[in-house]
Design an enzyme around this catalytic site. Structure first.
Site, PDB file in Angstrom:
ATOM      1  N   ILE A 128      31.592  45.006  42.122  1.00 27.06           N
ATOM      2  CA  ILE A 128      32.189  44.869  40.849  1.00 27.06           C
ATOM      3  C   ILE A 128      31.047  45.185  39.643  1.00 27.06           C
ATOM      4  O   ILE A 128      31.420  46.036  38.708  1.00 27.06           O
ATOM      5  CB  ILE A 128      32.411  43.226  40.440  1.00 27.06           C
ATOM      6  CG1 ILE A 128      33.388  42.861  41.309  1.00 27.06           C
ATOM      7  CG2 ILE A 128      32.642  43.056  39.073  1.00 27.06           C
ATOM      8  CD1 ILE A 128      33.637  41.426  41.271  1.00 27.06           C
ATOM      9  N   ASP A 166      14.720  40.500  39.565  1.00 27.17           N
ATOM     10  CA  ASP A 166      14.971  39.128  40.062  1.00 27.17           C
ATOM     11  C   ASP A 166      15.634  38.176  38.885  1.00 27.17           C
ATOM     12  O   ASP A 166      14.682  37.774  38.371  1.00 27.17           O
ATOM     13  CB  ASP A 166      13.927  38.617  40.995  1.00 27.17           C
ATOM     14  CG  ASP A 166      14.224  37.118  41.527  1.00 27.17           C
ATOM     15  OD1 ASP A 166      15.236  36.808  41.399  1.00 27.17           O
ATOM     16  OD2 ASP A 166      13.213  36.560  41.960  1.00 27.17           O
ATOM     17  N   ASN A 222      26.454  39.427  35.955  1.00 31.07           N
ATOM     18  CA  ASN A 222      27.339  39.797  37.121  1.00 31.07           C
ATOM     19  C   ASN A 222      26.648  39.239  38.369  1.00 31.07           C
ATOM     20  O   ASN A 222      27.372  38.851  39.238  1.00 31.07           O
ATOM     21  CB  ASN A 222      27.760  41.063  36.900  1.00 31.07           C
ATOM     22  CG  ASN A 222      28.582  41.393  38.304  1.00 31.07           C
ATOM     23  OD1 ASN A 222      29.694  40.900  38.365  1.00 31.07           O
ATOM     24  ND2 ASN A 222      28.048  42.217  39.029  1.00 31.07           N
ATOM     25  N   SER A 262      34.267  32.987  38.384  1.00 27.97           N
ATOM     26  CA  SER A 262      35.270  33.042  39.522  1.00 27.97           C
ATOM     27  C   SER A 262      36.377  32.320  39.385  1.00 27.97           C
ATOM     28  O   SER A 262      36.193  31.114  38.901  1.00 27.97           O
ATOM     29  CB  SER A 262      34.338  32.782  40.629  1.00 27.97           C
ATOM     30  OG  SER A 262      35.271  32.962  41.927  1.00 27.97           O
ATOM     31  N   TYR A 305      28.519  27.614  45.784  1.00 26.10           N
ATOM     32  CA  TYR A 305      29.268  28.816  45.093  1.00 26.10           C
ATOM     33  C   TYR A 305      30.362  28.331  44.074  1.00 26.10           C
ATOM     34  O   TYR A 305      30.193  28.474  42.783  1.00 26.10           O
ATOM     35  CB  TYR A 305      29.825  29.553  46.114  1.00 26.10           C
ATOM     36  CG  TYR A 305      30.519  30.765  45.168  1.00 26.10           C
ATOM     37  CD1 TYR A 305      29.835  32.001  45.126  1.00 26.10           C
ATOM     38  CD2 TYR A 305      31.978  30.915  45.175  1.00 26.10           C
ATOM     39  CE1 TYR A 305      30.309  33.194  44.428  1.00 26.10           C
ATOM     40  CE2 TYR A 305      32.429  31.942  44.224  1.00 26.10           C
ATOM     41  CZ  TYR A 305      31.668  33.232  44.098  1.00 26.10           C
ATOM     42  OH  TYR A 305      32.113  34.310  43.382  1.00 26.10           O
ATOM     43  N   LYS A 315      29.799  28.271  39.894  1.00 24.06           N
ATOM     44  CA  LYS A 315      30.842  29.260  39.148  1.00 24.06           C
ATOM     45  C   LYS A 315      31.569  28.515  38.071  1.00 24.06           C
ATOM     46  O   LYS A 315      31.779  28.939  36.923  1.00 24.06           O
ATOM     47  CB  LYS A 315      31.870  29.870  39.840  1.00 24.06           C
ATOM     48  CG  LYS A 315      31.154  31.156  40.728  1.00 24.06           C
ATOM     49  CD  LYS A 315      30.337  32.128  39.954  1.00 24.06           C
ATOM     50  CE  LYS A 315      30.139  33.242  40.884  1.00 24.06           C
ATOM     51  NZ  LYS A 315      29.405  34.404  40.105  1.00 24.06           N
TER      52      LYS A 315
END
Length: 258
Positions: free
Chosen positions: A23, A69, A96, A148, A163, A167
């Site tokens: 992406i 990083d 991103n 997301s 995750y 998000k």
């Protein structure tokens, strides 16, 4: 001036984290095609350099690679310094970079949890914060964070609590920054993609069964394409979106609509 001309990003400067592939690479290309100069920020400096060289040749824009990083404040600050040294200003930050570790919550180690949160949430905070500090001094700028659809739903059948939590945090972080900076000329928004068929996802044999399952569930019965996010980010990056801040834009093929 027509709508297409108004969407142009000529003269704008920015960076894209996780920009070497997927992406990030697709969006960086779109930003360059719209007239912006872009730094490709990634841990994989070799791939980032290849992407930057290819993109510069394809678009004629000034594109360079920076190894960073995003979980390290020092790295992030040094990256922004390099961008300013090269471009002189910062107008666009596409925060991103992200990772996903699929482990049941009962089995997830603290190290696994921390790694996901550090990259997906802390990394977005650090890069958006560093960009915001520059943009506030300038009196203008656009920050776009990648959240997301997993911030809105619990994905099945894969277990990914860290995750999903990270998000969801990105969206609330985005809204918080947007409100704090609303009078400074700095806008902060997030995008929430659904399942996107990047090269890495499509090439991973262990994901084939999951992809089939996702496609059965999703109303469009297919994965999204990275290029289907390009116009959204170009819009948010530009002056046409001057009244758009604190929003999350879901692009998921109606996956979260039912």
């Amino acid at each position: 001036m027509g709508i297409i001309e108004k969407m142009r990003l000529d003269g704008k400067k920015g960076f894209v984290t996780g920009g070497a592939r997927g992406i990030g690479k697709s969006v960086a290309l779109a930003l360059c095609e719209a007239g912006a100069d872009i730094a490709i920020v990634d841990m994989d400096i070799d791939e980032a350099q290849k992407t930057a060289e290819w993109m510069a040749k394809e678009t004629g824009q000034d594109v360079f690679a920076v190894q960073t990083d995003v979980t390290s404040p020092d790295d992030v600050n040094q990256m922004v310094d390099q961008v300013l040294a090269r471009f002189g200003r910062l107008d666009i930050a596409f925060c991103n970079a992200g990772i996903c570790i699929n482990v049941p919550a009962v089995d997830m180690t603290f190290e696994q949890w921390k790694k996901v949160i550090d990259v997906n949430l802390t990394g977005v905070f650090l890069t958006a914060q560093a960009a915001g500090r520059i943009m506030i001094k300038q009196g203008s700028g656009s920050i776009i964070n990648t959240a997301s659809m997993s911030a809105h739903i619990v994905n099945v059948p894969q277990p990914q609590c860290a995750y999903n939590a990270s998000k969801a945090g990105v969206i609330q972080l985005t809204k918080s920054m947007a409100v704090e900076w609303a009078t400074t000329g700095v806008r902060v928004n997030s995008i929430s993609p659904g399942y996107i068929g990047t090269e890495l996802i499509l090439a991973a044999p262990h994901l084939t069964a999951l992809i089939d399952e996702w496609n059965k569930i999703g109303p469009m019965h297919r994965l999204g394409k990275p290029e289907e996010l390009q116009a959204l980010v170009v819009y948010l990056a530009g002056d046409m979106a001057s009244f758009t801040t604190g929003s999350d834009f879901v692009a998921d093929g109606a996956f979260t609509a039912f």
